[in-house]
Scaffold this motif. Sequence first.
Motif, short mmCIF file in Angstrom:
data_model
loop_
_atom_site.label_atom_id
_atom_site.label_comp_id
_atom_site.label_asym_id
_atom_site.label_seq_id
_atom_site.Cartn_x
_atom_site.Cartn_y
_atom_site.Cartn_z
N GLU A 76 0.86 -1.19 0.00
CA GLU A 76 0.00 0.00 0.00
C GLU A 76 0.89 1.24 0.00
O GLU A 76 1.62 1.49 0.96
CB GLU A 76 -0.92 -0.01 1.22
CG GLU A 76 -1.97 1.10 1.16
CD GLU A 76 -2.93 1.06 2.34
OE1 GLU A 76 -4.14 1.07 2.11
OE2 GLU A 76 -2.44 1.02 3.49
N ARG A 78 -0.30 4.48 -0.57
CA ARG A 78 -1.01 5.54 0.15
C ARG A 78 -2.37 5.03 0.60
O ARG A 78 -2.99 4.21 -0.08
CB ARG A 78 -1.20 6.77 -0.74
CG ARG A 78 0.03 7.63 -0.89
CD ARG A 78 -0.30 8.96 -1.54
NE ARG A 78 0.91 9.78 -1.72
CZ ARG A 78 0.90 10.97 -2.29
NH1 ARG A 78 -0.24 11.49 -2.74
NH2 ARG A 78 2.02 11.66 -2.43
N THR A 79 -2.80 5.53 1.76
CA THR A 79 -4.16 5.22 2.22
C THR A 79 -5.13 6.17 1.50
O THR A 79 -4.72 6.95 0.64
CB THR A 79 -4.28 5.39 3.74
OG1 THR A 79 -3.85 6.72 4.08
CG2 THR A 79 -3.39 4.39 4.47
N ILE A 90 4.45 10.11 -7.45
CA ILE A 90 4.54 9.42 -6.16
C ILE A 90 5.66 8.39 -6.24
O ILE A 90 5.57 7.42 -7.00
CB ILE A 90 3.20 8.72 -5.82
CG1 ILE A 90 2.05 9.74 -5.86
CG2 ILE A 90 3.28 8.02 -4.48
CD1 ILE A 90 0.67 9.10 -5.85
#
Length: 271
Positions: A76, A78-79, A90
């Motif tokens: 993951e 980013r949440t 990113i």
Amino acid sequence: MPSIELKLSRFNRIYQPSDLLEGKIVIKSSSSISHYGIVLTLNGSVNLQVRGGSAGVIESFYGVVKPIPIVKKNIEIRTSGKIGPGTAEIPFSINLRQRGEENLERFYETFHGRNISIQYLITVDVMRGYLHKSLSATLEFIVETDKADILQRPISPEMVVFYITQDTQKHPLLPELKTGGFKVTGKVSTQCSLVDSINGELTVEASSVPIQSIDLHLLQVESILLGEKIVTETSLIQTTQIADGDVCRKMTLPIYVILPRLLTCPTVFAG
């Protein structure tokens, strides 16, 4: 319409199993995007594939032979949150193989065969809920043997001497060849590193008819062991012209062939 792209830090996309896979996720949008998480998936497997056209003998086992998993990871990045308008980059990094980590299989080298493929893919998914289609992008990267392994197992080139005469041929020949004779001698390397070329030499000792062309064919041999039965298929993957036209007799011609990286790999035996 927002777009997404994966970019790796290495332009050639070649990595060793002990390397860190680094890059960035590039998202372009004219307006802000709400998401429920950005997930990166790393997949590596050995697959049987069915290509268009007439199916071969190996392809008939497509439904029987299951893919061999090599590596599978989900990270993951980013949440849930928002990405602003414009271009967002990113960064990410993943260890292909960590010390002490239990891998599904050993890392076989990338290979695009006619029937069998060894592929490593990295996929990014931006989850956007039920009302919007998720953003997704997939990129293939190439895995090669660890440099440490290569140093521990140096490859010594092997040269094999060959000769071709009218008596070594199994297909019908012109009467002039049968009576007048034909002889080609030479030597070629049969064991080498993938980064090196196939080298050798060739000499036309005699030919009773003019020669039009001398070509070297690179063949790909794929086999599947199913129970006690071994099914093998050989396919042509590259042709290199050594000489064009009727060459001088008893003159040594060099053989120099660059291996197509994605279509060749070290000799591999897998379950």
